[in-house]
Design a protein around this motif. Structure first.
Motif, PDB file in Angstrom:
ATOM      1  N   PHE A  37       2.272   2.658   8.088  1.00 54.31           N
ATOM      2  CA  PHE A  37       1.954   3.997   7.563  1.00 54.31           C
ATOM      3  C   PHE A  37       2.927   5.038   8.117  1.00 54.31           C
ATOM      4  O   PHE A  37       3.320   5.970   7.421  1.00 54.31           O
ATOM      5  CB  PHE A  37       0.515   4.370   7.929  1.00 54.31           C
ATOM      6  N   GLN A  47       1.075   4.360  -2.537  1.00 53.42           N
ATOM      7  CA  GLN A  47       0.771   5.670  -1.937  1.00 53.42           C
ATOM      8  C   GLN A  47      -0.697   5.855  -1.591  1.00 53.42           C
ATOM      9  O   GLN A  47      -1.322   6.867  -1.933  1.00 53.42           O
ATOM     10  CB  GLN A  47       1.235   6.792  -2.870  1.00 53.42           C
ATOM     11  N   LEU A  48      -1.242   4.875  -0.883  1.00 59.89           N
ATOM     12  CA  LEU A  48      -2.643   4.947  -0.446  1.00 59.89           C
ATOM     13  C   LEU A  48      -2.753   5.704   0.876  1.00 59.89           C
ATOM     14  O   LEU A  48      -1.739   6.051   1.491  1.00 59.89           O
ATOM     15  CB  LEU A  48      -3.192   3.530  -0.291  1.00 59.89           C
ATOM     16  N   ASP A  49      -4.018   5.944   1.307  1.00 54.30           N
ATOM     17  CA  ASP A  49      -4.225   6.549   2.621  1.00 54.30           C
ATOM     18  C   ASP A  49      -4.321   5.442   3.674  1.00 54.30           C
ATOM     19  O   ASP A  49      -4.207   4.256   3.364  1.00 54.30           O
ATOM     20  CB  ASP A  49      -5.459   7.471   2.625  1.00 54.30           C
ATOM     21  N   ILE A  50      -4.520   5.841   4.931  1.00 56.61           N
ATOM     22  CA  ILE A  50      -4.434   4.865   6.021  1.00 56.61           C
ATOM     23  C   ILE A  50      -5.497   3.763   5.892  1.00 56.61           C
ATOM     24  O   ILE A  50      -5.244   2.599   6.214  1.00 56.61           O
ATOM     25  CB  ILE A  50      -4.529   5.573   7.402  1.00 56.61           C
ATOM     26  N   VAL A  57      -2.277  10.852   2.137  1.00 58.91           N
ATOM     27  CA  VAL A  57      -1.733   9.590   1.644  1.00 58.91           C
ATOM     28  C   VAL A  57      -0.297   9.442   2.092  1.00 58.91           C
ATOM     29  O   VAL A  57       0.361  10.422   2.473  1.00 58.91           O
ATOM     30  CB  VAL A  57      -1.793   9.497   0.100  1.00 58.91           C
ATOM     31  N   TYR A  58       0.172   8.207   2.054  1.00 63.17           N
ATOM     32  CA  TYR A  58       1.562   7.933   2.366  1.00 63.17           C
ATOM     33  C   TYR A  58       2.425   8.621   1.326  1.00 63.17           C
ATOM     34  O   TYR A  58       2.194   8.495   0.134  1.00 63.17           O
ATOM     35  CB  TYR A  58       1.813   6.434   2.343  1.00 63.17           C
ATOM     36  N   LYS A  59       3.464   9.361   1.755  1.00 61.92           N
ATOM     37  CA  LYS A  59       4.074  10.275   0.810  1.00 61.92           C
ATOM     38  C   LYS A  59       5.457   9.955   0.263  1.00 61.92           C
ATOM     39  O   LYS A  59       5.750  10.247  -0.894  1.00 61.92           O
ATOM     40  CB  LYS A  59       4.113  11.673   1.444  1.00 61.92           C
ATOM     41  N   SER A  60       6.300   9.388   1.093  1.00 66.36           N
ATOM     42  CA  SER A  60       7.679   9.150   0.642  1.00 66.36           C
ATOM     43  C   SER A  60       7.698   8.520  -0.748  1.00 66.36           C
ATOM     44  O   SER A  60       6.864   7.697  -1.084  1.00 66.36           O
ATOM     45  CB  SER A  60       8.367   8.215   1.641  1.00 66.36           C
ATOM     46  N   ARG A 115      11.935  -0.851   0.504  1.00 66.38           N
ATOM     47  CA  ARG A 115      10.682  -1.468   0.909  1.00 66.38           C
ATOM     48  C   ARG A 115      10.448  -2.776   0.174  1.00 66.38           C
ATOM     49  O   ARG A 115       9.808  -3.672   0.687  1.00 66.38           O
ATOM     50  CB  ARG A 115       9.519  -0.498   0.704  1.00 66.38           C
ATOM     51  N   ALA A 149       0.832  -1.211   0.000  1.00 74.21           N
ATOM     52  CA  ALA A 149       0.000   0.000   0.000  1.00 74.21           C
ATOM     53  C   ALA A 149       0.859   1.250   0.000  1.00 74.21           C
ATOM     54  O   ALA A 149       0.518   2.256  -0.632  1.00 74.21           O
ATOM     55  CB  ALA A 149      -0.936   0.001   1.211  1.00 74.21           C
ATOM     56  N   SER A 150       1.998   1.195   0.694  1.00 77.00           N
ATOM     57  CA  SER A 150       2.879   2.368   0.721  1.00 77.00           C
ATOM     58  C   SER A 150       3.510   2.597  -0.648  1.00 77.00           C
ATOM     59  O   SER A 150       3.707   3.734  -1.070  1.00 77.00           O
ATOM     60  CB  SER A 150       3.963   2.222   1.796  1.00 77.00           C
ATOM     61  N   PHE A 197      -4.300   1.369   3.401  1.00 77.35           N
ATOM     62  CA  PHE A 197      -3.318   0.497   4.057  1.00 77.35           C
ATOM     63  C   PHE A 197      -4.020  -0.635   4.812  1.00 77.35           C
ATOM     64  O   PHE A 197      -3.658  -1.805   4.703  1.00 77.35           O
ATOM     65  CB  PHE A 197      -2.479   1.306   5.060  1.00 77.35           C
ATOM     66  N   HIS A 232       8.906   4.781   5.674  1.00 75.10           N
ATOM     67  CA  HIS A 232      10.026   5.540   5.115  1.00 75.10           C
ATOM     68  C   HIS A 232      11.354   5.139   5.749  1.00 75.10           C
ATOM     69  O   HIS A 232      12.423   5.477   5.239  1.00 75.10           O
ATOM     70  CB  HIS A 232       9.787   7.039   5.319  1.00 75.10           C
TER      71      HIS A 232
END
Lengths: 207, 207, 207
Positions: A77, A27-30, B199-202, A86, A23-24, A33, A81
């Protein structure tokens, strides 16, 4: 909590971590995720329970599994980083999750008195289908089908330990640990040292 | 037909319309339209019923649901060219279908006396999985995972109304309508005004 | 083994061959071949059995189906290079598998006394979903949705024979053979002679 219940929860947790990491990358939202974490975490076990006609399905009987997956989503979430790569984190966590899930899934079928073939099938289903759903939904190349890597092979080997260990008179706990260890060892060998089986070689015509 | 039965059919009908519209984008024939309409229309509810072990599954108990989806396929086959933007039509119809399906699905779980966590999960499953199957099969980017939009969030919020409304002493009909309204309002706000969660940003490494 | 049991096994075997051929195009190892062969071979029938609440699912009641799929995987692993065009082999084997699976699947629903709508639905599910899973997992364009070809149409037509033949007083064996023959004839006509239904034509906006 028994060792076996612990392994069961660990499988959900670690698969959920890989779902959240995917999900990261997307680039999704929580909530995205959490969705991918839950799908990955409980997907394989859900198919297993539906096939075995276990009612209710494990996470409906005990919704803390959903809570575990949501926690995994939150953790990732806010910390994804920190991983240098990842993709590498996904690979290794997925290897651990595979090991836990294969052992837990095969053990459930064995406990229900299923035949060796079904024990192997249920270990493989539990281990492979959550990650497969994750990859299909997120449109990544399924790890299950990555060329030149052992994946389903590790699941089949680990679940086979579960299917045949009773003949050796090992205790249930020992067997579950051995199944997880063999699954992880084979997968780790494939990731780290390139262990693989010969692949089909002729050039594939795409006409 | 009660209001709740009406909402149930509406969810199938409107999701079927979106499935048929996706079929029009893929330029299929009428049977292809019907196939995608049925898959989208009954997909989420089917997974819900299998998980809840409801037998028979809702559209097998009452095959008029299949008829509703087939009618949707026919209507779209002959009228899709009238839409200025079929993608926009899909988006908005999908939003309405999501609202109906989340409310209907969560209500079924609530009526069965399931816990709040399961009510939320079943509303989300009913709302999100039909569209997810549509998008995966048709190889579109799943709406569920569209970056920077609320989708699963709307389903979770709407289903939560269903899970927690009993504490407020609201009637079943009021609760179902409130759940659908909240789901639709959030989704509409996201489509029209860009409402979203961070959203997740990195930057995602794809190595 | 009765003729009907034979058709049932043939459907699994031939779909498994197509799964293994897709694995050869993706250059997987032998276990990857077996995985895709089993998924394709038993996928449609598994969904049918879960929907019909048949317990246990057919390949859990009789794991020789898994053995049949594994044998198909081995045969293809060592012989796939002999096919001049593997894509053509997949197409034609898939057509045969579709015919067997539609007839076998619809027959099971008919034997359970299901209504005509459900008989048609179960024939279609059994025929179409294994190949659909194969294509989605292997990231190929689903045959089910190939533009300008009959596919789901063949399944629906064949399964309809099964649903309506009892009115003609035909024996079960005759009906199953007729259902398979019609499914195959339509699909073969589509592959060989380009038989098709009119497709939706307006240019699809992809905005």
């Amino acid at each position: 909590m028994t060792l076996i219940a612990w392994i069961d929860h660990a499988a959900v947790l670690v698969f959920a971590l890989t779902g959240a990491l995917v999900a990261s990358r997307a680039q999704l939202d929580i909530i995205g995720f959490a969705f991918l974490a839950i799908l990955t975490g409980v997907g394989g076990g859900t198919v297993r329970d539906v096939l075995l006609d276990r009612n209710p399905v494990f996470w409906m009987a005990d919704p803390t599994y959903l809570g575990v997956a949501v926690i995994a989503a939150f953790v990732v979430f806010f910390t994804a980083h920190l991983f240098e790569s990842r993709y590498k984190a996904i690979l290794w966590l997925d290897a651990a999750a595979l090991a836990f899930a294969v052992a837990a899934g095969a053990n459930i079928a064995a406990t229900l008195g299923q035949s060796a073939a079904i024990v192997v099938a249920m270990g493989t289903v539990t281990g492979c289908l959550g990650g497969l759903m994750r990859d299909v939904v997120a449109n990544e190349v399924p790890l299950v089908l990555k060329q030149g890597e052992l994946y389903v092979t590790c699941a089949v080997a680990g679940a086979s330990v579960m299917a045949f260990a009773p003949m050796l008179g090992l205790s249930q706990t020992t067997t579950v640990l051995a199944a997880a260890a063999i699954t992880f060892a084979l997968r780790a060998g494939s990731i780290a040292f390139g262990w693989s089986l010969p692949v089909y070689k002729s050039r594939p015509p795409r006409n």
